[in-house]
Motif scaffolding. Structure first.
Motif, mmCIF file in Angstrom:
data_model
loop_
_atom_site.group_PDB
_atom_site.id
_atom_site.type_symbol
_atom_site.label_atom_id
_atom_site.label_comp_id
_atom_site.label_asym_id
_atom_site.label_seq_id
_atom_site.Cartn_x
_atom_site.Cartn_y
_atom_site.Cartn_z
ATOM 1 N N HIS A 37 0.891 -1.207 -0.112
ATOM 2 C CA HIS A 37 0.045 0.006 -0.116
ATOM 3 C C HIS A 37 0.964 1.038 0.052
ATOM 4 N N ASP A 38 1.863 1.274 0.818
ATOM 5 C CA ASP A 38 2.729 2.574 1.003
ATOM 6 C C ASP A 38 3.637 2.761 -0.307
ATOM 7 N N CYS B 120 2.654 1.833 -3.286
ATOM 8 C CA CYS B 120 1.667 2.045 -4.349
ATOM 9 C C CYS B 120 1.559 3.780 -4.341
ATOM 10 N N ARG B 121 1.054 3.949 -3.037
ATOM 11 C CA ARG B 121 0.756 5.335 -2.744
ATOM 12 C C ARG B 121 1.817 6.249 -3.060
ATOM 13 N N GLY C 81 1.625 6.527 -6.851
ATOM 14 C CA GLY C 81 0.369 7.034 -7.605
ATOM 15 C C GLY C 81 -0.283 5.907 -8.371
ATOM 16 N N ALA D 259 -3.325 3.077 -7.629
ATOM 17 C CA ALA D 259 -4.407 2.816 -6.744
ATOM 18 C C ALA D 259 -4.380 1.483 -6.525
ATOM 19 N N GLY E 296 -4.510 4.911 0.829
ATOM 20 C CA GLY E 296 -4.427 4.433 -0.497
ATOM 21 C C GLY E 296 -5.482 3.649 -1.100
ATOM 22 N N THR F 148 -8.439 3.575 -2.693
ATOM 23 C CA THR F 148 -9.032 4.616 -3.291
ATOM 24 C C THR F 148 -10.209 3.846 -4.078
#
Ligand code: SMG
Ligand code: MG
Length: 366
Positions: free
Chosen positions: A275-276, A278-279, A282, A284, A308, A310
């Motif tokens: 998650h971190d 990917c965030r 950019g 999703a 993240g 979203t």
């Protein structure tokens, strides 16, 4: 934290309806539950391996065996959830089994300290929007009836399982019947090859949120080539088993979205790492599902509350799969599920129901 013992419990949960994907049909869920007992608290981990090695190479009998023979003996005397992955690293693969062990330890630890999974992981919201995964059906009419039912229940996003021969027609039918505003995506579970690029490009006109795992698990390079031929964003599921895989997929351009399933990647800590990552890039992410009972669902809903995430996840209500869940049922409210607020995963199995569905238990003194 000192572990007194571990219970491996197998339960059999009939599904409310058969669930067909490109790799097979599920009619019941054979689940392995790991219960870790410590002097201060106990914790639960649900292993997401299925009965057969069709989604991935793991399967539930083997997961139970690897936990007992290799994973539990590899844990240190004083165990900390943050050190579990490191301790288990010499044992190759078996991420679903590792995730179940780490989750049970993390649950026990957080229950002892009074902190919830959501708070520990970094949840940014107290409820999450829910999507639903709709299996391959015998007819378009049957599919439209199923989708209508889910939309009426409030699901905010529909995912259609696809395979060669069941792709453009069902997507077109759902668009025609329910309109362009429905958030719609498809999941091929690796059923295509790059030769099918033109057929998959026919899905572009339907404004899908994403196409999930069109090609084989180890085809990162081919996914990057396919991405150039489609306007529909590619999302990877089976291909991503670690943060390293995610980094490779991002730098190759293999996907622009990732489905995060904690079981597939070895646990909630690795899931958070992905998650971190990917965030920061950019990319999703959204939370996938493996037909979890309330125990696994509770932890997934907490993960899905990270900032993240979203896109709506496959975090359906309990009734999507089970008439009777082993915890208090997760019920949709206005298309959302509440993030459990209690310590650890925030839910407990209902003792009588758990006993009823149990097919075997094994107690291991660590
Ligand atoms: O829990 O709602 C769920 C399952 C969602 O479609 C789902 N999972 O590839 O994403 C996927 C599949 C894997 C399990 S299929 C039997
Ligand atoms: Mg998938």
């Amino acid at each position: 934290m000192k572990i007194t013992g571990v219970e491996l419990r197998r339960i059999a949960m009939p599904l409310v309806a058969p669930f067909r994907t490109s790799f097979g049909t599920e009619t019941k869920r054979d689940v392995l539950l790991v219960r870790v007992v410590t002097p201060d608290a106990e914790g639960w981990g649900e292993c997401v391996a299925m009965s057969e090695p069709l989604y991935s190479s793991e399967y539930v009998d083997e997961a139970a065996q690897v936990i007992q023979r290799f994973l539990l003996p590899a844990l240190p005397n004083e165990v900390d959830a943050l050190g579990v992955a490191r301790a288990l690293e010499p044992i190759k693969g078996h991420r679903m089994a590792k995730a179940a062990v780490e989750t049970a330890i993390l649950d026990a630890q957080l229950k002892a300290s009074g902190e919830s999974f959501g708070r520990f992981l970094g949840a940014a919201v107290d409820r999450v929007p829910c999507g639903v995964s709709v299996g391959i059906m015998d007819s378009i009419k049957e599919l439209l009836d199923a989708v209508e039912g889910y939309i009426d229940e409030g699901y905010v996003r529909i995912k259609l399982k696809i395979e060669p021969g069941w792709d453009v027609a069902p997507v077109r039918a759902v668009r025609e019947r329910f309109g362009d505003d429905v958030l719609l995506q498809v999941d091929a579970n690796a059923a295509y090859t790059l030769v099918d690029a033109r057929q998959l490009a026919r899905l572009d006109e339907f404004g899908l949120l994403l196409i999930e795992q069109p090609l084989a698990n180890d085809d990162l390079v081919q996914h990057a080539q396919l991405a150039k031929q489609l306007t529909t964003p590619i999302c990877l599921d089976e291909s991503i088993e670690s943060a390293e895989h995610a980094a490779a997929a991002i730098s190759l351009g293999s996907c622009s979205i990732i489905n995060i399933k904690p079981g597939r990647v070895g646990g909630y800590l690795e899931a958070r790492r992905i998650h971190d990552l990917c965030r920061a890039h950019g990319i999703a992410v959204w939370c996938g599902g493996m037909l979890e009972t309330g125990l696994g669902r509770a932890a997934n809903v907490a993960l899905a509350a990270l900032p993240g995430f979203t896109l709506p996840g496959d975090t359906s209500g309990s009734s999507r799969y089970y008439k009777t869940d082993i915890t208090a049922p997760f019920e949709l409210e206005d298309g959302h599920l509440n993030v459990p607020q209690g310590p650890g995963i925030g839910v407990e199995p209902v003792k009588e129901i758990l006993e009823e569905v149990t097919t075997s238990t094994e107690w291991i003194t660590v």
